[in-house]
Design a protein around this motif. Structure first.
Motif, PDB file in Angstrom:
ATOM      1  N   LEU A  78      42.608  -9.154  54.376  1.00 22.21           N
ATOM      2  CA  LEU A  78      42.300 -10.578  54.372  1.00 22.21           C
ATOM      3  C   LEU A  78      40.959 -10.837  55.064  1.00 22.21           C
ATOM      4  O   LEU A  78      40.138 -11.620  54.579  1.00 22.21           O
ATOM      5  N   SER A  79      40.716 -10.151  56.171  1.00 18.40           N
ATOM      6  CA  SER A  79      39.436 -10.298  56.874  1.00 18.40           C
ATOM      7  C   SER A  79      38.275  -9.873  55.980  1.00 18.40           C
ATOM      8  O   SER A  79      37.240 -10.549  55.923  1.00 18.40           O
ATOM      9  N   SER A  80      38.460  -8.762  55.283  1.00 21.81           N
ATOM     10  CA  SER A  80      37.425  -8.280  54.371  1.00 21.81           C
ATOM     11  C   SER A  80      37.216  -9.262  53.223  1.00 21.81           C
ATOM     12  O   SER A  80      36.069  -9.563  52.847  1.00 21.81           O
ATOM     13  N   TRP A  81      38.313  -9.779  52.676  1.00 22.27           N
ATOM     14  CA  TRP A  81      38.210 -10.763  51.593  1.00 22.27           C
ATOM     15  C   TRP A  81      37.463 -12.007  52.066  1.00 22.27           C
ATOM     16  O   TRP A  81      36.594 -12.521  51.350  1.00 22.27           O
ATOM     17  N   ILE A  82      37.798 -12.497  53.250  1.00 22.99           N
ATOM     18  CA  ILE A  82      37.114 -13.681  53.780  1.00 22.99           C
ATOM     19  C   ILE A  82      35.612 -13.430  53.836  1.00 22.99           C
ATOM     20  O   ILE A  82      34.810 -14.271  53.397  1.00 22.99           O
ATOM     21  N   GLN A  83      35.211 -12.288  54.358  1.00 24.64           N
ATOM     22  CA  GLN A  83      33.786 -11.979  54.458  1.00 24.64           C
ATOM     23  C   GLN A  83      33.155 -11.869  53.080  1.00 24.64           C
ATOM     24  O   GLN A  83      32.081 -12.422  52.834  1.00 24.64           O
ATOM     25  N   ASN A  84      33.809 -11.164  52.164  1.00 30.73           N
ATOM     26  CA  ASN A  84      33.283 -11.026  50.803  1.00 30.73           C
ATOM     27  C   ASN A  84      33.162 -12.384  50.116  1.00 30.73           C
ATOM     28  O   ASN A  84      32.168 -12.670  49.448  1.00 30.73           O
ATOM     29  N   PHE A  85      34.178 -13.206  50.269  1.00 32.67           N
ATOM     30  CA  PHE A  85      34.189 -14.526  49.641  1.00 32.67           C
ATOM     31  C   PHE A  85      33.082 -15.402  50.216  1.00 32.67           C
ATOM     32  O   PHE A  85      32.323 -16.021  49.481  1.00 32.67           O
ATOM     33  N   MET A  86      32.976 -15.417  51.546  1.00 33.19           N
ATOM     34  CA  MET A  86      31.968 -16.254  52.193  1.00 33.19           C
ATOM     35  C   MET A  86      30.545 -15.777  51.903  1.00 33.19           C
ATOM     36  O   MET A  86      29.613 -16.582  51.890  1.00 33.19           O
ATOM     37  N   ASP A  87      30.367 -14.486  51.668  1.00 34.13           N
ATOM     38  CA  ASP A  87      29.043 -13.926  51.407  1.00 34.13           C
ATOM     39  C   ASP A  87      28.585 -14.098  49.963  1.00 34.13           C
ATOM     40  O   ASP A  87      27.397 -13.936  49.675  1.00 34.13           O
ATOM     41  N   ALA A  88      29.503 -14.420  49.063  1.00 35.97           N
ATOM     42  CA  ALA A  88      29.126 -14.606  47.659  1.00 35.97           C
ATOM     43  C   ALA A  88      28.192 -15.809  47.562  1.00 35.97           C
ATOM     44  O   ALA A  88      28.522 -16.891  48.032  1.00 35.97           O
ATOM     45  N   PRO A  89      27.008 -15.642  46.979  1.00 32.63           N
ATOM     46  CA  PRO A  89      26.037 -16.742  46.920  1.00 32.63           C
ATOM     47  C   PRO A  89      26.605 -18.033  46.333  1.00 32.63           C
ATOM     48  O   PRO A  89      26.305 -19.121  46.839  1.00 32.63           O
ATOM     49  N   VAL A  90      27.417 -17.932  45.320  1.00 33.59           N
ATOM     50  CA  VAL A  90      27.976 -19.130  44.692  1.00 33.59           C
ATOM     51  C   VAL A  90      28.875 -19.905  45.656  1.00 33.59           C
ATOM     52  O   VAL A  90      29.016 -21.115  45.557  1.00 33.59           O
ATOM     53  N   ILE A  91      29.448 -19.215  46.622  1.00 35.33           N
ATOM     54  CA  ILE A  91      30.307 -19.846  47.627  1.00 35.33           C
ATOM     55  C   ILE A  91      29.476 -20.232  48.852  1.00 35.33           C
ATOM     56  O   ILE A  91      29.518 -21.374  49.320  1.00 35.33           O
ATOM     57  N   ARG A  92      28.728 -19.297  49.364  1.00 34.67           N
ATOM     58  CA  ARG A  92      27.940 -19.488  50.591  1.00 34.67           C
ATOM     59  C   ARG A  92      27.072 -20.736  50.527  1.00 34.67           C
ATOM     60  O   ARG A  92      26.967 -21.483  51.503  1.00 34.67           O
ATOM     61  N   ASP A  93      26.486 -20.993  49.388  1.00 38.87           N
ATOM     62  CA  ASP A  93      25.563 -22.116  49.249  1.00 38.87           C
ATOM     63  C   ASP A  93      26.261 -23.458  49.071  1.00 38.87           C
ATOM     64  O   ASP A  93      25.594 -24.491  49.001  1.00 38.87           O
ATOM     65  N   CYS A  94      27.584 -23.456  49.027  1.00 35.32           N
ATOM     66  CA  CYS A  94      28.332 -24.696  48.765  1.00 35.32           C
ATOM     67  C   CYS A  94      29.207 -25.157  49.920  1.00 35.32           C
ATOM     68  O   CYS A  94      29.867 -26.184  49.815  1.00 35.32           O
ATOM     69  N   TRP A  95      29.263 -24.392  51.008  1.00 35.01           N
ATOM     70  CA  TRP A  95      30.110 -24.794  52.132  1.00 35.01           C
ATOM     71  C   TRP A  95      29.611 -26.095  52.747  1.00 35.01           C
ATOM     72  O   TRP A  95      28.411 -26.305  52.884  1.00 35.01           O
ATOM     73  N   PRO A  96      30.538 -26.946  53.180  1.00 34.36           N
ATOM     74  CA  PRO A  96      30.117 -28.124  53.939  1.00 34.36           C
ATOM     75  C   PRO A  96      29.615 -27.674  55.310  1.00 34.36           C
ATOM     76  O   PRO A  96      29.953 -26.572  55.763  1.00 34.36           O
ATOM     77  N   PRO A  97      28.826 -28.483  55.988  1.00 31.57           N
ATOM     78  CA  PRO A  97      28.307 -28.106  57.310  1.00 31.57           C
ATOM     79  C   PRO A  97      29.451 -27.847  58.303  1.00 31.57           C
ATOM     80  O   PRO A  97      30.318 -28.697  58.496  1.00 31.57           O
ATOM     81  N   ARG A  98      29.440 -26.678  58.902  1.00 30.76           N
ATOM     82  CA  ARG A  98      30.528 -26.267  59.813  1.00 30.76           C
ATOM     83  C   ARG A  98      30.682 -27.222  60.992  1.00 30.76           C
ATOM     84  O   ARG A  98      31.798 -27.576  61.361  1.00 30.76           O
TER      85      ARG A  98
END
Length: 119
Positions: A78-98
């Motif tokens: 799950l930790s690895s998936w979270i990192q992979n998911f968050m690092d994907a450009p299509v996802i990374r560029d769409c997160w709301p401001p933390r």
């Protein structure tokens, strides 16, 4: 998952019980990710998008509550998936401001706890 939300809105005396349920559900997710980069395999799919909130909100909940739910020792897949998911450009560029998300959820939690406190 309802159990993570229940932990987030639990009063301190109820957090241990709520944490058990949340961790049990996270174990189920962990099992589904064994041997895979994403739920579907090597690419982001529908299930990754459906569970994508975990990648964002769990760390916010952890920060607000000063606890650790998902760590690499307990949940390596799950930790690895979270990192992979968050690092994907299509996802990374769409997160709301933390920082705004932390404020939003902190205020919401405080309001819920105040309303649920017997007077």
């Amino acid at each position: 998952m309802k159990s993570i939300w229940q932990l987030f809105i639990a009063h301190e005396k109820d957090q241990d019980v709520a944490a058990v349920a949340a961790l049990e559900n996270l174990k189920i997710v962990e099992e589904q990710l064994k041997g895979k980069k994403f739920f579907h395999g090597e690419t982001i799919g529908y299930l990754d998008l459906a569970f994508g909130w975990i990648a964002n909100l769990v760390s916010i909940i952890e920060e607000i509550m000063s606890l650790k739910l998902v760590d690499g020792e307990r949940f390596p897949h799950l930790s690895s998936w979270i990192q992979n998911f968050m690092d994907a450009p299509v996802i990374r560029d769409c997160w709301p401001p933390r920082d705004k998300m932390i404020i939003k959820y902190q205020v919401g939690r405080e309001k819920h706890l105040a309303a649920a406190t017997p007077k």
